[in-house]
Design a protein around this motif. Structure first.
Motif, short mmCIF file in Angstrom:
data_model
loop_
_atom_site.label_atom_id
_atom_site.label_comp_id
_atom_site.label_asym_id
_atom_site.label_seq_id
_atom_site.Cartn_x
_atom_site.Cartn_y
_atom_site.Cartn_z
N TYR A 135 111.31 115.56 58.08
CA TYR A 135 112.00 115.85 59.33
C TYR A 135 112.83 117.12 59.28
CZ TYR A 135 110.53 111.28 60.94
OH TYR A 135 109.76 110.21 61.35
N ILE A 136 113.02 117.68 58.11
CA ILE A 136 113.83 118.89 57.95
C ILE A 136 113.37 119.63 56.71
CG2 ILE A 136 115.64 117.73 56.57
CD1 ILE A 136 117.68 119.48 58.19
N CYS A 137 113.56 120.95 56.72
CA CYS A 137 113.29 121.75 55.52
C CYS A 137 114.58 121.88 54.72
CB CYS A 137 112.79 123.14 55.90
SG CYS A 137 111.21 123.16 56.77
N THR A 138 114.51 121.60 53.43
CA THR A 138 115.67 121.68 52.54
C THR A 138 115.33 122.62 51.39
OG1 THR A 138 114.88 119.73 51.32
CG2 THR A 138 116.43 119.33 53.12
N GLU A 154 117.93 111.96 51.07
CA GLU A 154 118.96 111.34 51.92
C GLU A 154 119.21 112.21 53.15
OE1 GLU A 154 123.21 109.10 51.10
OE2 GLU A 154 122.64 110.80 49.84
N ILE A 155 119.23 113.53 52.98
CA ILE A 155 119.37 114.43 54.11
C ILE A 155 118.21 114.26 55.08
CG2 ILE A 155 119.40 116.87 54.78
CD1 ILE A 155 120.89 117.45 52.17
N GLY A 184 121.77 122.09 66.98
CA GLY A 184 123.02 122.58 66.42
C GLY A 184 123.92 121.45 65.95
N ASP A 185 123.97 120.37 66.70
CA ASP A 185 124.82 119.24 66.34
C ASP A 185 124.32 118.54 65.07
OD1 ASP A 185 127.10 117.54 66.96
OD2 ASP A 185 125.64 115.99 67.44
N ILE A 186 123.01 118.35 64.97
CA ILE A 186 122.46 117.70 63.78
C ILE A 186 122.74 118.55 62.54
CG2 ILE A 186 120.32 117.04 62.59
CD1 ILE A 186 119.22 116.11 65.30
N LEU A 187 122.52 119.85 62.63
CA LEU A 187 122.76 120.71 61.47
C LEU A 187 124.23 120.69 61.06
CD1 LEU A 187 120.51 123.81 62.22
CD2 LEU A 187 120.18 122.11 60.42
N GLN A 188 125.14 120.72 62.04
CA GLN A 188 126.55 120.68 61.70
C GLN A 188 126.93 119.35 61.06
OE1 GLN A 188 128.67 123.17 61.82
NE2 GLN A 188 130.37 121.92 61.05
N THR A 189 126.38 118.27 61.58
CA THR A 189 126.65 116.94 61.01
C THR A 189 126.14 116.85 59.57
OG1 THR A 189 126.55 115.90 63.19
CG2 THR A 189 126.25 114.46 61.28
N LEU A 190 124.95 117.37 59.34
CA LEU A 190 124.38 117.35 57.99
C LEU A 190 125.23 118.17 57.02
CD1 LEU A 190 120.60 117.76 58.86
CD2 LEU A 190 121.72 115.67 58.02
N LYS A 191 125.70 119.33 57.47
CA LYS A 191 126.56 120.15 56.61
C LYS A 191 127.83 119.40 56.24
CE LYS A 191 128.88 124.64 56.33
NZ LYS A 191 129.16 125.92 57.03
N GLU A 192 128.42 118.71 57.21
CA GLU A 192 129.66 117.97 56.95
C GLU A 192 129.44 116.80 56.00
OE1 GLU A 192 130.88 116.94 60.88
OE2 GLU A 192 131.56 118.97 61.38
N HIS A 199 112.73 116.51 48.44
CA HIS A 199 112.21 115.76 47.30
C HIS A 199 113.40 115.12 46.59
CE1 HIS A 199 113.22 119.80 45.84
NE2 HIS A 199 113.44 119.26 44.65
N ASP A 200 113.13 114.38 45.55
CA ASP A 200 114.17 113.62 44.85
C ASP A 200 115.01 114.57 43.99
OD1 ASP A 200 115.74 111.69 43.72
OD2 ASP A 200 114.16 110.83 42.47
N TYR A 201 116.02 115.15 44.60
CA TYR A 201 116.91 116.07 43.88
C TYR A 201 118.34 115.85 44.39
CZ TYR A 201 119.33 120.28 42.36
OH TYR A 201 120.24 121.15 41.81
#
Length: 258
Positions: free
Chosen positions: A72-75, A39-40, A21-29, A87-89
């Motif tokens: 490490y994550i699905c985007t 980069e994400i 939960g903390d990682i997802l919130q940090t990524l959103k911010e 990917h590079d987007y």
């Protein structure tokens, strides 16, 4: 395999869930217009390593993917909804982004996903998609009580999605989770109440309502992983890992700060 965890093991599961939960919130911010999906992925790797955790995705190679996943994550962006490979987007203003993350700490995994719009003004369509999956998730969690059935959860989720007018795909849904990321029981995003596995204290479940605006059909990208809506319509996906307890469902993947 279905695992039932002891109170001691549930304390460990709370640690894993809080990290997710903390990682997802940090990524959103951190995510803004111009942020690159790679980069994400890099930020996610750094936070997982710093926490002494293990990625559930890097070496993930199920039968339905072209594995290993290697990230490490699905985007997933806009018409992509599941297993979005970074990917590079560079994200544009108004992009609808879904981040789906699973990690393991001390032998127990947790899995969660969030959808949000990058920039300042989400379109009504995007806002409705996201709000509906969040509301369906809340309904599914409320139905996850000891003595209930998996079908009760599926019915609660599906009732919200159907009432909002969205088609429901049943190929992918929620799942049991524990010492591995994906376990039985499967939790469809629609179903009949009173059916399926009986819910017991100590059971961990990942509930994940997801929708596509005007279709229930998926297509797969050339990367062998990313699943998109067949019509190119927008999508959204929301997920929490919960524990069934004697006192009812406990959400494990909320960020520690709220």
């Amino acid at each position: 395999m279905i695992e039932i965890f002891s109170p001691t093991e549930l304390r460990r599961a709370r640690v894993t869930g809080a990290l997710v939960g903390d990682i997802l919130q940090t990524l959103k911010e951190r995510t803004v217009v111009g942020t690159n999906l790679l980069e994400i992925d890099r930020w996610t790797r750094e936070m997982i390593v710093e926490a002494g955790a293990v990625s559930c995705y890097v070496d993930y190679a199920p039968s339905f993917g072209r594995g290993p996943f290697g990230h490490y994550i699905c985007t997933a962006v806009n018409d992509a909804v599941l297993h979005g490979m970074p990917h590079d987007y560079a994200l544009a203003d108004g992009d609808l982004l879904t981040l789906d993350l699973a990690v393991e700490v001390d032998g127990i995994a947790a899995d969660a996903a969030i959808s949000f719009v990058v920039g300042d003004a989400p379109s009504p369509e995007s806002a409705a998609l996201i709000e509906t999956t969040e509301r369906a998730l809340r309904a599914g969690i409320a139905a996850a009580v000891p003595g209930g059935r998996i079908g009760d959860i599926s019915h609660a989720i599906g009732s919200v999605l159907s009432a909002a007018g969205y088609p429901i795909n049943t190929e992918f849904g929620g799942h049991g989770i524990g010492s591995t990321m994906h376990q039985d029981p499967h939790i469809s995003n629609t179903g009949r109440p009173g059916r399926g596995y009986r819910l017991r204290p100590g059971l961990l479940l990942a509930l994940e309502p997801w929708v596509m605006a005007d279709t229930d059909e998926l297509v797969v990208d050339a990367d062998g992983w990313t699943l998109r809506s067949a019509t190119g319509c927008r999508t959204a996906h929301t997920e929490h890992t919960i524990a069934i307890t004697d006192d009812g469902p406990e959400v494990l993947t909320l960020p520690p700060r709220g």
